[in-house]
Design a protein around this motif. Sequence first.
Motif, short mmCIF file in Angstrom:
data_model
loop_
_atom_site.label_atom_id
_atom_site.label_comp_id
_atom_site.label_asym_id
_atom_site.label_seq_id
_atom_site.Cartn_x
_atom_site.Cartn_y
_atom_site.Cartn_z
N VAL A 200 0.84 -1.20 0.00
CA VAL A 200 0.00 0.00 0.00
C VAL A 200 0.88 1.25 0.00
CG1 VAL A 200 -1.74 1.31 1.30
CG2 VAL A 200 -1.92 -1.19 1.13
N ALA A 201 1.95 1.23 0.76
CA ALA A 201 2.86 2.38 0.81
C ALA A 201 3.48 2.64 -0.56
CB ALA A 201 3.96 2.13 1.85
N ARG A 202 3.92 1.58 -1.24
CA ARG A 202 4.49 1.74 -2.58
C ARG A 202 3.47 2.32 -3.55
NH1 ARG A 202 6.55 -4.20 -2.22
NH2 ARG A 202 8.43 -3.89 -0.98
N ALA A 203 2.27 1.78 -3.48
CA ALA A 203 1.20 2.26 -4.37
C ALA A 203 0.90 3.73 -4.10
CB ALA A 203 -0.06 1.42 -4.19
N TRP A 204 0.86 4.12 -2.84
CA TRP A 204 0.57 5.52 -2.50
C TRP A 204 1.64 6.44 -3.07
CZ3 TRP A 204 2.88 9.53 0.12
CH2 TRP A 204 2.06 10.65 0.36
N LEU A 205 2.89 6.04 -2.96
CA LEU A 205 3.99 6.86 -3.47
C LEU A 205 3.95 7.01 -4.99
CD1 LEU A 205 7.24 5.86 -1.56
CD2 LEU A 205 6.21 8.12 -1.69
N LYS A 206 3.52 5.98 -5.68
CA LYS A 206 3.62 5.96 -7.14
C LYS A 206 2.35 6.39 -7.87
CE LYS A 206 7.29 2.60 -6.96
NZ LYS A 206 7.73 1.25 -7.16
N ASN A 207 1.24 6.55 -7.14
CA ASN A 207 -0.01 6.94 -7.77
C ASN A 207 -0.24 8.44 -7.66
OD1 ASN A 207 -1.04 4.44 -8.77
ND2 ASN A 207 -1.40 3.84 -6.65
#
Length: 124
Positions: free
Chosen positions: A84-91
């Motif tokens: 979720v953290a990775r997705a938040w950073l990249k979206n």
Amino acid sequence: MQPDLAANTAENAVLTKATLRAADLLDITARMLASIIGVSEATVSRMRRQEFLLERGTKPFELAVLFVRLFRSLDAIVGGDETVARAWLKNANTAFDGTPLEKIVTISGLVDVIAYLDSRRALV
């Protein structure tokens, strides 16, 4: 080794390791990490091989402190879920008019993203 020097060396080693660990957990490349903390990509490689430590009193050290703070805030919000953290950073995020990852390569952007996360943590 003098006590102060030993303490500084230990502190430098801890921050270097924490910075690399946060980057790994967030799936941030060496090139991107280099941009965030203001060093060369080669220096990040040397950090990984433990041939270079971030030094207190330098700009890269201070930026790494902010980067680790960003990681800790984001980790607290997502409950340790790196996916979720990775997705938040990249979206894309309308608050930043882009992705948080694009923002954090500048000092002002890094500070803005931390402030945003801190304001969200207050709501949790």
